[in-house]
Write an enzyme that holds these catalytic residues in place. Structure first.
Site, PDB file in Angstrom:
ATOM      1  N   SER A 134       8.610  -2.599   2.231  1.00 41.54           N
ATOM      2  CA  SER A 134       8.615  -1.134   2.113  1.00 41.54           C
ATOM      3  C   SER A 134       7.314  -0.627   1.517  1.00 41.54           C
ATOM      4  CB  SER A 134       9.802  -0.669   1.265  1.00 41.54           C
ATOM      5  OG  SER A 134       9.621  -1.055  -0.090  1.00 41.54           O
ATOM      6  N   ASP A 135       6.920  -1.215   0.376  1.00 40.16           N
ATOM      7  CA  ASP A 135       5.750  -0.657  -0.294  1.00 40.16           C
ATOM      8  C   ASP A 135       4.443  -1.101   0.352  1.00 40.16           C
ATOM      9  OD1 ASP A 135       6.079  -3.202  -1.279  1.00 40.16           O
ATOM     10  OD2 ASP A 135       5.703  -2.685  -3.365  1.00 40.16           O
ATOM     11  N   CYS A 136       4.456  -2.196   1.078  1.00 43.62           N
ATOM     12  CA  CYS A 136       3.240  -2.583   1.802  1.00 43.62           C
ATOM     13  C   CYS A 136       3.019  -1.607   2.958  1.00 43.62           C
ATOM     14  CB  CYS A 136       3.352  -4.012   2.310  1.00 43.62           C
ATOM     15  SG  CYS A 136       3.519  -5.202   0.971  1.00 43.62           S
ATOM     16  N   GLU A 146       1.732   1.549   1.215  1.00 43.61           N
ATOM     17  CA  GLU A 146       0.335   1.476   0.778  1.00 43.61           C
ATOM     18  C   GLU A 146      -0.593   1.393   1.991  1.00 43.61           C
ATOM     19  OE1 GLU A 146      -0.411   2.204  -2.197  1.00 43.61           O
ATOM     20  OE2 GLU A 146       1.388   1.727  -3.359  1.00 43.61           O
TER      21      GLU A 146
END
Ligand code: LAN
Length: 728
Positions: A457-459, A462
């Site tokens: 999710s956060d990759c 970002e």
């Protein structure tokens, strides 16, 4: 010599053996793929000269000129990037070691041994050097990670790895490590994953291993206990483990393994009562004790095991399901699998199932190289096949914030960086995604490379933020079009949990109660996904930056997702104002994210009690030297723990948090920035300090690139808020 011959050669190097010539090592990069090569002829060396990033990684001296002493934050950021840009590899990313865990090399080496696969000589020597360098100075043992105390898990497994690679039992390092192992009670009390590897090698009895039934894979997804509902890492470790366990596959006994049976235990091997070892775990190793239910379940499953061998149809059916899953996982990740533990295990399965000559086996051997990293202490096995996309996304955003991205001098660096981020976005969904319980991947960014092929999710967040930040910088091209930005948004919108937060790879699929069945003993919170302030903030911020370039697309859903994300961030703040960070150390890391979430809806120190309490917590922990230094103990103990020394990385986290929240007193922030500037070397670099990252609460992992990306980011952000001056 073959490994078998090495292992029984009982080498007793009285002094440090000669390792490899570091000047012969080269890093090859290809669309993020990182492999190290050892050149043996002059011709090769001439055709492929050593680069500066090779030398930097190996700890060899590099010739980088001193720069004018920076007097302002932006000058400092610029000096930092002047140094750092030299380390950008030709495919546009920044490489780096991703070590820390000390239980990865043994699985790989044990599998080399069992499958009779020779270890390339240079690699064997450098693995030995690494393990010797990483032994605890006082007692010669190893912990679960490089900064931890010696444990049975670390010591027994790395002892075995070194013995396989040729160190004799009388080698001084082995004598010392064995002494420590015996003081800790010997290998019988090794935690579950250690029991597994030793049993596979034939130096632990399978009777001493708690059941790992492959039948789990036959359960319908509707049942919470179906592995399809577990955290993806746990599920994919227990998959090949179940196969090896169910078939009780062990390497044949040799004089070498016979000898290990004598070395590893404090009691004679044949006298060990294996049935009592299943729940025997050394105190120093134990992080998550078995629950009562777990013990009862294991008891029942042990009984079931005695039936399973008598009823082979069901077991064989379960093994077939297991194999199908392993095959899909291998193919979907280009034989890298999701991580280093399952990597070695899937390789072992390919040996037993398809044999040494099979495509599967050979592909596994080839892709082992993607996990190996040469650092100053020798060769390690990385926690993934690298952290390429993750680091690229941060440095991109840092450069934009510090006004480096629009500097014509750095245009080439930025274009190559954007090209790397562009090619790393995943462009398709996995085939058979439903069957192998996969999250959608179309449009997602992975943590490392596109080939590795896992949505995070956060990759994704970002990656999206970095793309937008670069593409909206004057002078930089647009490589990722709107349709692809939208695909990234689509994936993220499928990932919000019922508790309003975002987890790592998937949504939370099973009840957290499943944690009661955590069998690993050395990790916490591994059975299901959990929501995290870091991941939640990253997604929230990515969506906010997306609406600036595309205000209409799925706008109502985006707004609702953001609103709910904020509820989550507020809800998980602790009484003392802090947030627990699960993926880097620790409270400073989480505060940076959470305060950013709040700021995105104009909740600042002066306007929001949440932001105020978050800042007060940070300021309370500032050190006398102006920096922040948090120890990995925070992650283990769930209380803020001070590091012996302030750290540039924690300082950058804290400063960024305070800046986000518009903390009204400039002085603590200014002193943090001054601290970061003081730690900078004359050539612009920052030196490696304590370990930065963590997973599963108890194991630390290195993010060496953070000392560049987050420092530069903090310096830039300070200048954006207060102007480019460090004066009081
Ligand atoms: C990682 C690395 C990156 C990390 C972040 C993106 C930083 C985080 O925000 C989300 C979770 C994620 C993707 C993550 C999950 C767990 C990993 C893969 C690791 C910490 C790297 C190593 C670790 C893996 C589980 C190690 C192998 C050990 C096992 C227990 C299987």
């Amino acid at each position: 010599l073959t490994l078998e011959e090495y292992a029984s050669a009982n080498l007793n190097w009285s002094s440090t053996p000669k390792f490899t010539d570091l000047e012969n090592w080269r890093l090859k990069v290809d669309e993020g793929r990182q492999t190290w090569h050892y050149l043996t002829t002059d011709e090769q060396r001439k055709a492929w000269p050593q680069t500066i990033w090779d030398k930097y990684s190996l700890g060899l001296p590099i010739d980088v000129p001193d720069l004018p002493t920076p007097t302002t934050p932006l000058e400092s950021a610029r000096n930092g990037f002047e140094f750092y840009r030299r380390l950008q590899t030709e495919d546009g990313h920044w490489s780096g070691e991703y070590g820390g865990p000390m239980f990865l090399i043994p699985g790989l080496i044990i599998t080399h041994y069992i499958t009779g696969t020779p270890i390339p000589e240079a690699m064997r020597l450098e693995l030995i050097r690494y393990l010797l360098n990483r032994a605890e100075k006082d007692d010669g043992g190893w912990g679960i990670h490089i900064e931890g105390v010696s444990t049975v898990f670390g010591t027994a497994l790395n002892y075995v790895a070194l013995r396989i690679m040729g160190l004799g039992p009388d080698h001084p390092a082995m004598v010392k490590a064995r002494g420590t192992l015996h003081k800790l009670g010997g290998a019988s009390a090794i935690p579950a994953w250690g029991k597994f590897w030793l049993a596979a090698l034939g130096v632990y009895d399978w009777k001493g291993v708690n059941p790992i039934p492959p039948e789990l894979w036959a359960l319908p997804k509707a049942l919470p206990i179906c592995p399809g509902n577990w955290w993806v890492h746990t599920r994919l470790v227990y998959l090949p483990m179940g196969y090896i366990y169910a078939r009780r596959l062990s390497a044949p006994l040799t004089t070498f393994t016979q000898s290990l049976r004598e070395e590893l235990y404090i009691e004679p091997y044949d006298s060990i009562h294996w049935d009592s070892q299943r729940n025997n775990v050394a105190k120093i190793d134990l992080y998550t004790p078995h629950s009562k239910i777990m013990d009862v379940l294991n008891y029942g499953l042990t009984y079931y095991e005695s039936l399973a061998t008598k009823l082979p149809q069901f077991r064989n059916y379960a093994l077939k399901l297991t194999l199908d899953q392993i095959k899909m996982e291998d193919e979907n990740s280009c034989f890298q699998t999701i991580g280093p533990v399952s990597k070695a295990m899937n390789w072992l399965v390919s040996f037993y199932e398809y044999g040494r000559e099979s495509r599967e086996f050979k592909m596994h051997v080839e892709k082992n190289a993607d996990f190996m990293w040469m650092g100053p202490e020798g060769m390690m096995m990385n926690g993934t096949n690298g952290s390429q996309l993750w680091d690229a996304a941060f440095i991109a955003q840092a450069c934009v914030e510090a006004k480096l991205a629009d500097n014509p001098e750095y245009r080439q660096n930025m274009v190559r960086l954007l090209e790397f981020i562009d090619i790393t976005q995943i462009r398709r969904d996995p085939p058979n995604g439903d069957k192998c319980y996969r999250q959608s991947t179309l449009g997602a960014w992975p943590f490392s490379t596109r080939e590795q092929n896992y949505t995070v999710s956060d990759c994704t967040a970002e990656g999206l933020k970095a793309t937008i930040a670069l593409q909206t910088t004057p002078g930089l091209p647009t490589l990722v079009d709107l349709a692809r930005l939208r695909q990234a948004v689509d994936v993220m919108l499928t990932m919000q949990n019922a508790d309003d937060g975002f987890a790592s790879y998937e949504t939370i699929r099973g009840p957290h109660l499943l944690e009661k069945l955590n069998p690993a003993e050395v990790f916490g919170n591994i059975m299901t996904e959990y929501s995290y302030p870091e991941c939640t903030t990253a997604v929230l911020m990515a969506l906010r930056s997306f609406i600036k370039v595309d205000p209409e697309y799925r706008r109502a859903e985006i707004d609702e997702t953001c609103r709910r994300s904020l509820l989550y961030i507020k809800r998980v703040q602790h009484e003392d104002g802090s947030w627990y960070g699960a993926w880097a150390i620790c409270y400073t890391y989480a505060a940076m994210f959470a305060l950013q979430s709040l700021a995105s809806v104009n909740e600042y120190y002066d306007t929001s009690d949440h932001a105020k309490r978050g800042c007060d917590f940070l300021v309370k922990h500032q050190e006398a030297d102006g920096g922040w230094g948090e120890s990995y103990k925070s992650c283990e103990l769930h209380v803020y723990s001070r590091n012996e020394k302030s750290q540039v990385v924690n300082t950058a986290f804290a400063v960024r948090g305070l800046l986000e929240a518009r903390y009204p007193d400039k002085e603590p922030i200014r002193r943090g920035i001054e601290f970061i500037m003081k730690r900078q070397q004359t050539n612009g670099e920052w030196l490696q300090e304590s370990i930065e990252g963590v997973f599963n609460k108890n194991c630390m992992i290195s993010y060496p690139n953070y000392k560049f990306s987050f420092t530069i980011w903090a310096l830039g952000q300070y200048a954006s808020v207060y102007g480019d001056s460090i004066k009081e």
